[in-house]
Scaffold this motif. Structure first.
Motif, short mmCIF file in Angstrom:
data_model
loop_
_atom_site.label_atom_id
_atom_site.label_comp_id
_atom_site.label_asym_id
_atom_site.label_seq_id
_atom_site.Cartn_x
_atom_site.Cartn_y
_atom_site.Cartn_z
N ASP A 34 0.81 -1.22 0.00
CA ASP A 34 0.00 0.00 0.00
C ASP A 34 0.84 1.27 0.00
OD1 ASP A 34 -2.63 -1.44 1.93
OD2 ASP A 34 -2.68 -0.76 -0.15
N TYR A 35 0.93 1.90 -1.16
CA TYR A 35 1.46 3.24 -1.29
C TYR A 35 0.32 4.11 -1.81
CZ TYR A 35 6.41 2.00 -0.72
OH TYR A 35 7.63 1.59 -0.23
N MET A 58 6.27 6.74 5.70
CA MET A 58 7.44 7.15 4.95
C MET A 58 7.01 7.70 3.59
SD MET A 58 10.81 7.21 5.03
CE MET A 58 11.35 5.91 6.13
N SER A 59 7.58 8.81 3.17
CA SER A 59 7.18 9.43 1.91
C SER A 59 8.36 9.60 0.96
CB SER A 59 6.51 10.78 2.17
OG SER A 59 7.34 11.59 2.97
N TYR A 60 8.04 9.67 -0.33
CA TYR A 60 9.03 9.81 -1.39
C TYR A 60 8.52 10.85 -2.38
CZ TYR A 60 10.34 5.34 0.64
OH TYR A 60 10.69 4.35 1.53
N ARG A 68 9.72 21.53 -1.84
CA ARG A 68 8.45 22.26 -1.83
C ARG A 68 7.28 21.37 -1.46
NH1 ARG A 68 5.97 25.02 -6.13
NH2 ARG A 68 6.75 23.59 -7.73
N VAL A 69 7.46 20.04 -1.53
CA VAL A 69 6.33 19.14 -1.42
C VAL A 69 6.39 18.31 -0.14
CG1 VAL A 69 7.50 17.35 -2.77
CG2 VAL A 69 5.00 17.38 -2.67
N SER A 70 5.22 18.02 0.38
CA SER A 70 5.09 17.17 1.56
C SER A 70 3.82 16.35 1.43
CB SER A 70 5.04 18.03 2.83
OG SER A 70 4.74 17.23 3.96
N ILE A 71 3.93 15.04 1.67
CA ILE A 71 2.77 14.15 1.61
C ILE A 71 2.69 13.40 2.92
CG2 ILE A 71 1.69 12.19 0.45
CD1 ILE A 71 3.13 13.03 -2.11
N SER A 72 1.50 13.38 3.52
CA SER A 72 1.32 12.70 4.80
C SER A 72 0.09 11.82 4.75
CB SER A 72 1.20 13.73 5.93
OG SER A 72 0.10 14.58 5.69
N LEU A 73 0.05 10.85 5.67
CA LEU A 73 -1.02 9.85 5.71
C LEU A 73 -1.68 9.86 7.08
CD1 LEU A 73 -2.45 7.30 4.48
CD2 LEU A 73 -0.53 5.97 5.40
N ASP A 74 -3.00 9.85 7.10
CA ASP A 74 -3.77 9.71 8.33
C ASP A 74 -4.64 8.46 8.18
OD1 ASP A 74 -5.47 9.81 10.50
OD2 ASP A 74 -5.78 11.96 10.39
N ARG A 75 -4.11 7.34 8.63
CA ARG A 75 -4.81 6.06 8.44
C ARG A 75 -6.13 6.02 9.20
NH1 ARG A 75 -0.54 1.33 9.50
NH2 ARG A 75 -2.40 0.10 9.01
N SER B 96 17.32 7.66 -13.41
CA SER B 96 17.97 8.97 -13.39
C SER B 96 17.06 10.03 -12.75
CB SER B 96 18.36 9.40 -14.80
OG SER B 96 17.22 9.53 -15.62
N LEU B 97 15.75 9.82 -12.85
CA LEU B 97 14.79 10.74 -12.24
C LEU B 97 14.33 10.26 -10.87
CD1 LEU B 97 12.60 11.67 -15.35
CD2 LEU B 97 14.54 12.91 -14.37
N SER B 98 14.70 9.02 -10.54
CA SER B 98 14.34 8.43 -9.24
C SER B 98 12.84 8.47 -8.98
CB SER B 98 15.07 9.16 -8.09
OG SER B 98 16.46 9.03 -8.23
N GLY B 99 12.09 8.07 -9.99
CA GLY B 99 10.65 8.04 -9.80
C GLY B 99 9.92 7.56 -11.03
N SER B 100 8.62 7.44 -10.90
CA SER B 100 7.79 7.02 -12.03
C SER B 100 7.71 8.14 -13.05
CB SER B 100 6.39 6.67 -11.54
OG SER B 100 6.40 5.49 -10.78
N VAL B 101 7.69 7.75 -14.31
CA VAL B 101 7.58 8.71 -15.40
C VAL B 101 6.51 8.25 -16.38
CG1 VAL B 101 9.92 9.61 -15.26
CG2 VAL B 101 9.46 7.57 -16.63
N PHE B 102 5.89 9.22 -17.03
CA PHE B 102 4.86 8.94 -18.03
C PHE B 102 5.35 9.38 -19.40
CE2 PHE B 102 1.13 7.80 -15.50
CZ PHE B 102 1.50 8.23 -14.23
#
Lengths: 126, 111
Positions: A34-35, A58-60, A68-75, B96-102
């Protein structure tokens, strides 16, 4: 069947913070696969992966947006959220939330997005 | 410029077969990362059409099929129907982008 729905303001002023929430229902956590992802699509352009959050919290993030970005989860509320700081007109897009299914094959990690929410248009303008 | 390159448009008459290519490089498809395909009908969110190069999720007609070879992948649609008119996107992972790409997307027109 899992359903996702984005919510938040459709208009954000330049230099301010874009905040969106995705509420999911109809399914339960399945654990390691689950992501939860945010993807955006500027009008007439290809989708762009923004980032994701694992069920552990954990976020990526997409390196092009890092900082600039932040993603969080509230299960407990079956929600996950996106915050994007210092927005400009280039951040105008339809923002989608989606479940990201991650799996291993041939010693590599792969992922696809399914299902997606209907999307919400966010316009950055004064 | 997209990391994954697709033709901007393809077209075909009802009942015909069309293919949509997705060309990558050694940092994505060529590295062994799987390719997934999405169909986006006008005004709607993308919908998963093919996962893991060749797999159709439940409910997707067997007129849709996928393949991958080397640094490229393809989506084939047989027996074209008017409701197939949509934008189609490929997706993979890029190191190289370290992520999913479309991919840049392909607009299918049913003549």
């Amino acid at each position: 069947q899992l359903h996702l729905q984005e919510s938040g303001p459709g208009l954000v002023k330049p230099s301010e913070t874009l905040s969106l929430t995705c509420t999911f229902s109809g399914d339960s956590f399945t654990g390691a696969s689950d992501y939860w992802a945010w993807i955006r699509q500027p009008p007439g352009k290809r989708p762009e992966w923004i980032g994701d959050v694992y069920y552990t919290g954990m976020s990526y993030y997409n390196p092009s947006l890092k900082g600039r970005v932040s993603i969080s989860l509230d299960r407990s509320r079956s929600q996950f959220s996106l915050k994007l700081d210092s927005v400009t007109a280039a951040d105008t897009a339809i923002y989608y939330c989606a479940r990201e299914f991650i799996y291993d094959n041939n010693a590599m990690t792969h992922s696809w997005f399914d299902p997606w929410g209907p999307g919400i248009l966010v316009t950055v303008s004064s | 410029q997209s990391v994954l390159t697709q033709p901007p448009s393809v077209s075909g008459a009802p009942g015909q077969r069309v293919t949509i290519s997705c060309t990558g490089s050694s940092s994505n498809i060529g590295a062994g990362y799987d390719v997934h395909w999405y169909q986006q009908l006008p005004g709607t969110a993308p919908k998963l059409l093919i996962s893991g190069n060749i797999n159709r999720p439940s409910g997707v007609p067997d007129r849709f099929s996928g393949s991958r070879s080397g640094t490229s992948a393809s989506l084939a649609i047989t027996g074209l129907q008017p409701e197939d008119e949509a934008d189609y996107y490929c997706q993979s992972y890029d190191t190289s982008l370290s992520g999913s790409v479309f991919g840049g997307g392909t607009k299918l027109t049913v003549l």
